[in-house]
Scaffold this active site. Sequence first.
Site, PDB file in Angstrom:
ATOM      1  N   CYS A   8     -10.823 -13.425   0.512  1.00  0.00           N
ATOM      2  CA  CYS A   8     -10.870 -14.020   1.662  1.00  0.00           C
ATOM      3  C   CYS A   8     -11.615 -13.937   2.297  1.00  0.00           C
ATOM      4  O   CYS A   8     -12.721 -13.514   2.033  1.00  0.00           O
ATOM      5  CB  CYS A   8      -9.924 -13.105   3.087  1.00  0.00           C
ATOM      6  SG  CYS A   8      -9.490 -11.358   3.407  1.00  0.00           S
ATOM      7  N   ASN A  11     -11.894  -9.282   3.659  1.00  0.00           N
ATOM      8  CA  ASN A  11     -12.377  -9.001   2.985  1.00  0.00           C
ATOM      9  C   ASN A  11     -11.582  -7.267   3.901  1.00  0.00           C
ATOM     10  O   ASN A  11     -11.967  -6.213   2.621  1.00  0.00           O
ATOM     11  CB  ASN A  11     -13.006  -8.246   1.910  1.00  0.00           C
ATOM     12  CG  ASN A  11     -12.836  -7.042   1.097  1.00  0.00           C
ATOM     13  OD1 ASN A  11     -13.166  -6.451   0.443  1.00  0.00           O
ATOM     14  ND2 ASN A  11     -11.873  -7.941   0.129  1.00  0.00           N
ATOM     15  N   CYS A  13      -8.146  -7.502   5.503  1.00  0.00           N
ATOM     16  CA  CYS A  13      -6.314  -7.994   5.550  1.00  0.00           C
ATOM     17  C   CYS A  13      -6.164  -8.758   4.840  1.00  0.00           C
ATOM     18  O   CYS A  13      -5.346  -7.467   3.999  1.00  0.00           O
ATOM     19  CB  CYS A  13      -6.369  -9.134   7.430  1.00  0.00           C
ATOM     20  SG  CYS A  13      -7.044  -8.213   8.388  1.00  0.00           S
ATOM     21  N   ARG A  14      -6.054  -9.914   4.738  1.00  0.00           N
ATOM     22  CA  ARG A  14      -5.324 -10.438   3.652  1.00  0.00           C
ATOM     23  C   ARG A  14      -5.631 -10.188   1.854  1.00  0.00           C
ATOM     24  O   ARG A  14      -4.852  -9.935   1.296  1.00  0.00           O
ATOM     25  CB  ARG A  14      -5.349 -12.174   3.876  1.00  0.00           C
ATOM     26  CG  ARG A  14      -4.676 -12.541   4.965  1.00  0.00           C
ATOM     27  CD  ARG A  14      -4.727 -14.470   4.895  1.00  0.00           C
ATOM     28  NE  ARG A  14      -6.052 -15.036   5.029  1.00  0.00           N
ATOM     29  CZ  ARG A  14      -6.741 -15.537   5.201  1.00  0.00           C
ATOM     30  NH1 ARG A  14      -6.074 -16.595   5.724  1.00  0.00           N
ATOM     31  NH2 ARG A  14      -8.662 -15.881   5.372  1.00  0.00           N
ATOM     32  N   SER A  15      -6.936  -9.996   1.481  1.00  0.00           N
ATOM     33  CA  SER A  15      -7.132  -9.513   0.552  1.00  0.00           C
ATOM     34  C   SER A  15      -6.845  -7.964  -0.106  1.00  0.00           C
ATOM     35  O   SER A  15      -6.395  -8.195  -0.763  1.00  0.00           O
ATOM     36  CB  SER A  15      -8.627  -9.953  -0.508  1.00  0.00           C
ATOM     37  OG  SER A  15      -9.797  -9.301   0.423  1.00  0.00           O
ATOM     38  N   ASP A 123      -4.670 -16.444   8.938  1.00  0.00           N
ATOM     39  CA  ASP A 123      -5.580 -15.194   8.700  1.00  0.00           C
ATOM     40  C   ASP A 123      -4.838 -13.951  10.067  1.00  0.00           C
ATOM     41  O   ASP A 123      -4.309 -14.508  11.216  1.00  0.00           O
ATOM     42  CB  ASP A 123      -6.762 -15.563   9.201  1.00  0.00           C
ATOM     43  CG  ASP A 123      -7.804 -14.283   8.855  1.00  0.00           C
ATOM     44  OD1 ASP A 123      -7.423 -13.088   9.570  1.00  0.00           O
ATOM     45  OD2 ASP A 123      -9.428 -14.369   8.575  1.00  0.00           O
TER      46      ASP A 123
END
Length: 157
Positions: A8, A11, A13-15, A123
Amino acid sequence: MYNILFVCYGNICRSPMAEMIFKDLIYKNNKRYMFTCASRATSMEELGNNMYPKAINKLIEKNINIESHIAKQIKKEDYNSYDYIIVFEERNKQDVLRITNGDPENKIHLIMEFTDTPKNIDDPWYTNDFETCFNEINKGCIGLYEELLKRGVNNDN
């Protein structure tokens, strides 16, 4: 063995959420021998930082085991080290394509491609909606996991 890289923007939050969710999934199903996974950023903004506290809290709330995490950036060489590079929105995909100089082996995929609702995942750093983000990432991870189980273990990977 399938080597999976979640990527993401920052690096934080999402990933890393996807990395922890996917690891939890393979550990609970005794499939560690089939998969490795990690996560990276496309930007340099958060390098060296831990996962965002609200992301950590959401994973804890959902009973997902959390491992130590430090934000790192994807490098061109990572393309050859992973079988799948999973991104969360079209912007991430374009950034990864730029960093890797293309995708000749069709390794780069949006995580929601592995669901019946292909789309971008917003995000949560900006939306502050970690619940929706978690649910979508979880759905994508389950879809990816199930797709790769159907394909079986590829000893060439």
